[in-house]
Scaffold this active site. Structure first.
Site, mmCIF file in Angstrom:
data_model
loop_
_atom_site.group_PDB
_atom_site.id
_atom_site.type_symbol
_atom_site.label_atom_id
_atom_site.label_comp_id
_atom_site.label_asym_id
_atom_site.label_seq_id
_atom_site.Cartn_x
_atom_site.Cartn_y
_atom_site.Cartn_z
ATOM 1 N N GLU A 135 0.817 -1.205 0.000
ATOM 2 C CA GLU A 135 0.000 0.000 0.000
ATOM 3 C C GLU A 135 0.859 1.267 0.000
ATOM 4 O OE1 GLU A 135 -4.212 0.880 2.018
ATOM 5 O OE2 GLU A 135 -2.580 0.798 3.486
ATOM 6 N N ALA A 274 -0.228 -2.475 10.548
ATOM 7 C CA ALA A 274 -0.718 -3.715 9.961
ATOM 8 C C ALA A 274 -1.280 -3.393 8.586
ATOM 9 C CB ALA A 274 -1.789 -4.355 10.845
ATOM 10 N N GLU A 308 -8.114 -4.267 11.105
ATOM 11 C CA GLU A 308 -7.795 -4.967 9.855
ATOM 12 C C GLU A 308 -8.920 -5.909 9.448
ATOM 13 O OE1 GLU A 308 -5.346 -3.738 8.312
ATOM 14 O OE2 GLU A 308 -4.694 -2.612 10.074
#
Length: 871
Positions: A135, A274, A308
């Protein structure tokens, strides 16, 4: 070709032209172990087959790939010359057919920056561990693709790995003849694909649930970490929170978890907290605790696990079209993490942590000159990288909490359920979510969205209390103001649903709420009619229960009540909100920093919420470093050190409060007596009942001894020999760079700025050691060096490392007008520099200007402030 950046306009054009049917990715990772010849980076083979359609046959487009070299390329059976069509980051695709097949055979580079395919060698046993992190746009460092979130497709991964390794990916995998093959994924975006490979320690479990239609849902669970961390891995607690979260989201979302298995990998040298890769979530391994930690650490880990997990629906199942609407995943996940923590786990007070910790992040970001609406204007990938910030996460989550109060929890969750079913495996924009919320709530969401999602800045709410001759409330109003330092084009006042609480002392001396009213605050002044006639309060709290996103202010009487008796507030959330408000006043130069330090010294020892206590420690340190007048720093440092030692010795033996005060004592230690106590705790000649000086605490005690020159290189080497692990190495590197020596600082600067030999984790550790508040004079020469180097750093280093350097080495400790002028001069001379680089410098400059205003406020208090004797 514009290099590695990708603009929103280019992405829109490509999405209008192409649709992707599927990827087949074959990676050969056997080169990860052993020696690799050559002077270039260590590489691996990556072969990608992409099948895609083009709705304008004959058109031209491009695929993304960042790789040292391409061995072979073919498009629709036609060989292409890599030297002609590949420029290092893009593959030019000409004369596209209606249906296309692109095959790319490349040599991709292993990473040491946490971007792409990160390779880590464990110093403890020499084992190699790999994982990917993408990302927003780093999957192109591992395989060729169309790197944008709205070109979703199914993926099939095949991985060759060294003998004895295990490999994981998004789908279920199996190994045959040294090749790992993984089940095809659902249509997902490139940035959430994932591969983890190595001799990881792996633990299995399973989750089962009978759905409302009678279907039995079975989800294989797994958790993995490096072998060296296995003795510390409390996988049972990870699985407990995971199962609680899956129960919670299935109950509220009415959409079964869509990605098969659920593995969670705790990996080394991770840049983020995360990442929500479906079926294979990756976490920083620091969430595996090597020593004793407080409940706040376990709560924080649970919040991240649930954050998450919420992404499996908000972000993975339904994904934003482009990074403008990053909030559609991050704000929701941040909100849902706390919402689920409170509703499903043992951490039922998680909203207190949210009010105190997460919102502090949001308030800071929303007062910077780079503040932006929650739905941001993201022009390109560099913009996107910087917008993983306190506004997108914590302000967005705060606004969603306000939205739930506005439309009602049932309508909000029903809107989410319809959103998932309507847009499953697709991409959305703001309007897609607002339309379902309008359906379920019956409210017009456009005005709410304009006020809360499409404007920037934080409002302040202040109570105005008028009394009657009978000494009762004649009128209580809430005054709303836009931030005084907000950008000129964002002066908005917003609608707030707030609770106003009235507090007074009981006969026993406690401060307790005796009246409460909810009101819709809109405009500059709102009267809360329901509270007229109430008895006179000692404290008015205008955002009681933390329903809205605002800076809370106090009337004069309430402020004096808090100064005299904040610790007497019995409600932990109310205390947390008051602490947060006082800290915002300190940062806004409305409360002298020495007064804030004094309030912490008098009342922090009575704080029952351990997360709030640890936040108070951090704020008190920040007040001392940045906001007190320079001539009071030594006095304040002495007071903090004395207070920390006093509370440490008074804390209940073995309690988490004792541990928190021990760490705070180490960070504030300054002087021979404190150093002797720390050294005694390290060598066993001093003992504090109940305090277990484990390995992590040993490093915490060594850090100040290194900073003040008490612990030398030999002592740090001896400690590393005692803890010869990856974690120990990071601690040692930080301590080495913290020593008070010109030669040490020069070496640390060269290692970070002039060389790219250090991994991302060691860059972070070196920067953390380099910047020490007690070494301002030693660091003074680096102001000029910083401004001379940053443009080159931005050009030559990966964006993650460049961000770490530019933010981490900004000369904030050189808090003078001269440094402010140097920042202004750089900005004026570099108007054409990368916008993301300018943003980071502008943010550092703004923090420095804020610190100088705070110091001026504190200097004005001067000798008028006489801290209460707390002995």
């Amino acid at each position: 070709m514009p290099g590695e950046n990708l603009s929103r306009d280019e992405a829109r054009e490509r999405a209008a032209l192409l649709s992707v049917d599927g990827y087949e990715v074959s990676l050969d990772l056997r080169s990860a172990v052993g020696d690799e010849a050559g002077d270039g980076p260590r590489t691996f083979r990556s072969v990608t087959t992409i099948r895609f359609r083009c709705n304008e046959p004959g058109a031209t487009s491009f695929a993304d790939l960042i790789a040292p070299s391409v061995t072979a390329l073919s498009l629709n059976g036609r060989d292409l010359d890599p030297g002609e069509v590949f420029d290092g980051s893009r593959i030019a695709l000409e004369d596209l057919a209606a249906e296309n097949e692109l095959i790319v055979d490349a040599r991709c580079a292993y990473s040491r920056t946490g971007e792409g395919m990160h390779r880590f060698v464990d110093p403890e046993d020499g084992e190699v561990y790999l994982y990917t992190q993408y990302e927003p746009a780093d999957s192109r460092r591992v395989f060729a693709n169309f790197e944008q979130p709205d070109l979703k497709a199914p993926f099939r991964f095949e991985v060759r790995a060294p003998e004895g390794w295990t490999v994981w990916s998004n789908g279920v995998g199996s190994e045959h003849d040294g090749v790992w093959r993984f089940a095809e994924t659902k249509p997902i975006s490139t940035y959430i694909t994932c591969v983890v490979a190595g001799p990881y320690h792996y633990v299995k479990d399973s989750y089962e649930r009978v759905l409302e239609d009678g279907t039995r849902l079975e989800i294989p669970l797994g958790a993995l970490c490096r072998k060296g961390l296995a003795p510390h891995f409390d996988s049972d607690d990870v699985f407990l929170v995971t199962k609680q979260g899956l129960d919670f989201f299935h109950e509220h979302f009415d959409y079964p978890y869509p990605f098969g298995k659920y593995d969670q990998a705790f990996v080394p040298e991770y840049n983020l907290g995360a990442m929500e890769n479906p079926g294979l979530v990756t976490f920083r391994e620091e969430y595996i605790f090597r020593g004793k930690v407080t409940r706040a650490s376990y709560e924080g880990r649970a919040n991240v696990i649930l954050h998450e997990m919420a992404h499996m629906w908000f972000g993975d199942l339904v994904t934003m079209v482009w990074w403008d609407d990053l909030w559609l995943k991050e704000s929701f996940a941040d909100f849902m993490g706390t919402f689920a923590n409170v509703g499903a786990t043992r951490f039922t007070d998680a909203w207190i942590t949210f009010a105190n910790r997460r919102k502090a992040w949001a308030y800071r970001a929303d007062q910077l000159p780079s503040t932006h609406p929650i739905t941001a204007d993201i022009r390109d990938l560099q913009d996107a990288k910087l917008n993983f910030d306190g506004i997108t996460y914590a302000k967005g989550a705060s606004v969603l909490k306000q939205l739930v109060a506005y439309v009602g929890q049932d309508a909000f969750l029903e809107g989410a359920r319809r959103y998932f079913k309507r847009h499953a495996y697709g991409n959305t924009r703001l309007g897609d979510l607002l339309s379902v919320l309008e359906e379920t709530s019956g409210r017009d969401m456009s005005a709410w969205a304009r006020s809360w999602l499409q404007t920037a800045g934080v409002n302040s709410l202040t109570p105005q209390v008028l009394l009657s001759p009978e000494e009762r409330i004649d009128e209580l109003a809430v005054v709303q103001e836009a931030a005084a330092l907000a950008p000129a084009d964002h002066p908005e006042l917003r609608p707030h649903r707030v609770a106003v609480g009235l507090y007074r002392r009981t006969p026993e001396g406690a401060l307790e709420r005796y009246a409460r009213a909810e009101a819709d605050v809109d405009g500059p002044r709102t009267v809360v009619a329901e509270l007229a006639g109430a008895e006179v309060p000692e404290l008015v709290l205008v955002n009681d229960d933390d329903l809205t996103y605002c800076k809370t202010r106090f009337d004069a009487g309430s402020l004096e009540t808090l100064k005299a008796g904040l610790g007497d507030l019995t409600d932990p959330l109310a205390r947390a909100l008051c602490w947060s408000a006082l800290w915002n006043m300190t940062r806004d130069a409305l409360l002298p920093a020495r007064e804030f330090v004094d309030i912490v010294l008098r009342f922090a020892g009575r704080e029952s919420d351990i997360g709030v206590l640890q936040m108070l420690h951090a704020w008190a340190e920040s007040a001392l470093v940045h906001y007190v007048a320079p001539d009071w720093r030594d006095t304040g440092a002495g007071l903090l050190a004395e207070g920390a030692e006093r509370e440490l010795l008074a804390a209940e033996p073995g309690s988490e409060q004792q541990l928190a005060w021990a760490r705070f004592f180490a960070r504030t230690a300054a002087g021979p007596a404190a150093f002797d106590l720390l050294q005694g705790l390290l060598d066993g000649t001093a003992v504090i009942e109940g305090l277990d000086v484990d390995q992590e605490l040993r490093w915490a005690f060594l850090q100040p001894l290194a900073v003040w020159g008490v612990a030398d290189e030999k002592a740090l080497a001896a400690e590393l020999a005692r803890d010869d692990t990856a974690s120990g190495k990071r601690h040692q590197v930080r301590c080495l760079a913290a020593r008070p020596s010109e030669a040490v600082k020069a070496q640390a600067w060269a290692q970070v700025v002039e060389s790219d030999a250090l991994s991302n984790a060691l860059v972070e550790a070196t920067i953390a050691g380099f910047e020490q508040p007690s070494q301002r004079t030693l660091l003074e020469p680096y102001t000029q060096k910083y401004f001379a180097a940053i443009e080159r750093v931005w050009k030559d280093r990966s964006i993650q490392i460049a961000m770490n350097i530019v933010s981490g080495l900004f000369p904030s400790l050189q808090d003078s007008r001269a440094t402010l002028d140097a920042a202004d001069a750089w900005l004026a001379a570099h108007e054409d520099a990368a916008p993301a680089l300018r943003r980071l410098v502008l943010e550092g400059r703004d923090d420095l200007a804020r610190a100088l205003r705070g110091q001026e406020c504190d200097a004005g208090a001067g000798s008028a402030v006489d801290p209460v004797n707390t002995a």
